[in-house]
Motif scaffolding. Structure first.
Motif, mmCIF file in Angstrom:
data_model
loop_
_atom_site.group_PDB
_atom_site.id
_atom_site.type_symbol
_atom_site.label_atom_id
_atom_site.label_comp_id
_atom_site.label_asym_id
_atom_site.label_seq_id
_atom_site.Cartn_x
_atom_site.Cartn_y
_atom_site.Cartn_z
ATOM 1 N N ALA A 136 0.831 -1.203 0.000
ATOM 2 C CA ALA A 136 0.000 0.000 0.000
ATOM 3 C C ALA A 136 0.869 1.257 0.000
ATOM 4 C CB ALA A 136 -0.926 -0.005 1.219
ATOM 5 N N TYR A 137 1.975 1.220 0.718
ATOM 6 C CA TYR A 137 2.896 2.361 0.728
ATOM 7 C C TYR A 137 3.487 2.575 -0.667
ATOM 8 C CZ TYR A 137 3.124 3.622 5.664
ATOM 9 O OH TYR A 137 2.827 4.095 6.915
ATOM 10 N N ALA A 138 3.844 1.483 -1.327
ATOM 11 C CA ALA A 138 4.402 1.603 -2.674
ATOM 12 C C ALA A 138 3.354 2.145 -3.637
ATOM 13 C CB ALA A 138 4.893 0.237 -3.146
ATOM 14 N N GLY A 139 2.117 1.629 -3.544
ATOM 15 C CA GLY A 139 1.042 2.108 -4.403
ATOM 16 C C GLY A 139 0.710 3.568 -4.147
ATOM 17 N N ALA A 140 0.695 3.945 -2.856
ATOM 18 C CA ALA A 140 0.401 5.332 -2.501
ATOM 19 C C ALA A 140 1.498 6.270 -3.000
ATOM 20 C CB ALA A 140 0.250 5.456 -0.983
ATOM 21 N N ALA A 141 2.742 5.799 -2.980
ATOM 22 C CA ALA A 141 3.842 6.631 -3.480
ATOM 23 C C ALA A 141 3.709 6.882 -4.974
ATOM 24 C CB ALA A 141 5.181 5.957 -3.176
ATOM 25 N N ILE A 142 3.286 5.852 -5.711
ATOM 26 C CA ILE A 142 3.112 6.014 -7.162
ATOM 27 C C ILE A 142 1.931 6.933 -7.458
ATOM 28 C CG2 ILE A 142 2.536 4.795 -9.295
ATOM 29 C CD1 ILE A 142 3.979 2.349 -8.115
ATOM 30 N N ALA A 143 0.821 6.728 -6.703
ATOM 31 C CA ALA A 143 -0.396 7.518 -6.949
ATOM 32 C C ALA A 143 -0.398 8.844 -6.208
ATOM 33 C CB ALA A 143 -1.620 6.708 -6.538
ATOM 34 N N GLN A 144 0.637 9.061 -5.393
ATOM 35 C CA GLN A 144 0.728 10.283 -4.586
ATOM 36 C C GLN A 144 -0.506 10.425 -3.681
ATOM 37 O OE1 GLN A 144 1.469 13.602 -7.208
ATOM 38 N NE2 GLN A 144 3.501 12.861 -7.794
ATOM 39 N N GLY A 145 -0.879 9.319 -3.051
ATOM 40 C CA GLY A 145 -2.027 9.307 -2.150
ATOM 41 C C GLY A 145 -1.591 9.109 -0.715
ATOM 42 N N ASN A 146 -2.577 9.004 0.168
ATOM 43 C CA ASN A 146 -2.314 8.783 1.585
ATOM 44 C C ASN A 146 -2.053 7.294 1.824
ATOM 45 O OD1 ASN A 146 -3.103 8.061 4.439
ATOM 46 N ND2 ASN A 146 -3.206 10.284 4.569
ATOM 47 N N PRO A 147 -0.881 6.918 2.341
ATOM 48 C CA PRO A 147 -0.553 5.492 2.509
ATOM 49 C C PRO A 147 -1.526 4.740 3.415
ATOM 50 C CG PRO A 147 1.416 6.849 2.724
ATOM 51 C CD PRO A 147 0.254 7.785 2.708
ATOM 52 N N MET A 148 -1.918 5.353 4.543
ATOM 53 C CA MET A 148 -2.790 4.649 5.476
ATOM 54 C C MET A 148 -4.186 4.449 4.898
ATOM 55 S SD MET A 148 -2.601 3.009 8.198
ATOM 56 C CE MET A 148 -0.948 3.577 8.599
ATOM 57 N N LYS A 149 -4.708 5.472 4.217
ATOM 58 C CA LYS A 149 -6.021 5.330 3.582
ATOM 59 C C LYS A 149 -5.962 4.267 2.479
ATOM 60 C CE LYS A 149 -7.850 9.975 4.440
ATOM 61 N NZ LYS A 149 -8.346 11.240 3.813
ATOM 62 N N THR A 150 -4.858 4.239 1.762
ATOM 63 C CA THR A 150 -4.676 3.230 0.716
ATOM 64 C C THR A 150 -4.660 1.831 1.321
ATOM 65 O OG1 THR A 150 -3.374 4.790 -0.597
ATOM 66 C CG2 THR A 150 -3.182 2.460 -1.165
ATOM 67 N N ALA A 151 -3.976 1.674 2.456
ATOM 68 C CA ALA A 151 -3.901 0.366 3.119
ATOM 69 C C ALA A 151 -5.270 -0.081 3.613
ATOM 70 C CB ALA A 151 -2.920 0.440 4.292
ATOM 71 N N ILE A 152 -6.026 0.836 4.193
ATOM 72 C CA ILE A 152 -7.360 0.497 4.705
ATOM 73 C C ILE A 152 -8.287 0.096 3.561
ATOM 74 C CG2 ILE A 152 -9.424 1.416 5.859
ATOM 75 C CD1 ILE A 152 -7.523 3.168 7.528
#
Length: 255
Positions: A136-152
């Motif tokens: 999720a952290y890797a995906g959030a970094a690519i999408a420039q999103g919030n890592p925790m929200k992405t993980a949830i």
């Protein structure tokens, strides 16, 4: 990368120039910072658990707390697998899970193949489970999103990954262990319907938005379908069918 650069030369708007290449490399490096930090912290935690012998005491504690209740042992083992699987590559993940968590379930009477599938599943699920959630952290970094929200969000979408391992452990028929063709077909159908009902309940939408009581009935019915047994399958099927019927009637009235 070379092929992408060559192809882009024919498109003036998206052509990869030296400047754009350097910007892409810089953005990739910045995105890796959060992932590297999470890997480092996860490695420290996993190392402390292994070196101090805390893992051995923890696993013995699971067996004592569970007693003769397999479902409790499965739940506690799931938590351990998620913790120990943080930031670990796939192959190493399986080796760690099979050597540490697998024997707990085998001792509780779960077939060895089912036990290994169970611990490996949850070891991998650690990649999308907060608080580490490296994928999720890797995906959030690519999408420039919030890592925790992405993980949830990823955890919600992957609810099946949290349910299927329990089916493996409680009813190894899905793994073709001591079973017949009819039993395999039955468990696959009931498990798929059960996962569908639980997912619909979590999302709050089936044919239309679901009310609170419909979501409760749907999740209870889904879990009963997933749990092995003819009686639970029949009750779960009736509950899920009831929710589908109510949703159909409400949607038809709205039209």
């Amino acid at each position: 990368i070379v092929v992408a650069i060559v192809v882009s030369l024919f498109d003036k708007e998206h052509r990869i120039t030296p400047k754009r290449l350097l910007e892409a490399l810089a953005a990739g490096g910045q995105g890796m910072i959060t992932v590297a930090a999470a890997c480092g912290v996860a490695g420290i935690v996993a190392g402390i658990i292994s070196v101090t012998g805390l893992a051995y005491m923890l696993f013995n504690g699971i067996v004592m707390l569970a007693g003769n209740q397999v479902i409790i042992a499965l739940f506690l083992t799931m938590l351990c697998c998620i913790v120990l699987g943080m930031g670990v590559p796939t192959t190493a993940n399986y080796c760690i899970m099979a050597a540490t968590c697998g024997p707990i379930l085998v001792r509780m009477g779960v077939p060895a193949i089912a036990a290994h599938f169970f611990v490996f599943y949850f070891g991998i699920v650690a990649d999308i489970t907060p608080p580490v959630a490296l994928a999720a952290y890797a995906g959030a970094a690519i999408a420039q999103g919030n890592p925790m929200k992405t993980a949830i969000t990823a955890t919600k979408l992957a609810i099946g990954a949290f349910i299927v391992p329990y089916v493996f452990a409680l009813n190894p028929a899905m793994l073709f262990i001591d079973t017949t063709v009819f039993e395999v077909i039955l468990i696959c159908i009931t498990s798929l319907v059960g996962i569908f009902a639980v997912s619909a309940s979590l999302e709050g939408y089936l044919l239309k938005s679901m009310s609170v009581y419909q979501r409760i009935i749907s999740v209870v019915g889904g879990l009963m379908l997933i749990y092995p047994g003819l009686v639970t399958d029949v009750i779960g099927l009736v509950l899920v069918a009831l929710v589908v019927m109510l949703q159909y009637i409400e949607k038809k009235k709205a039209i």
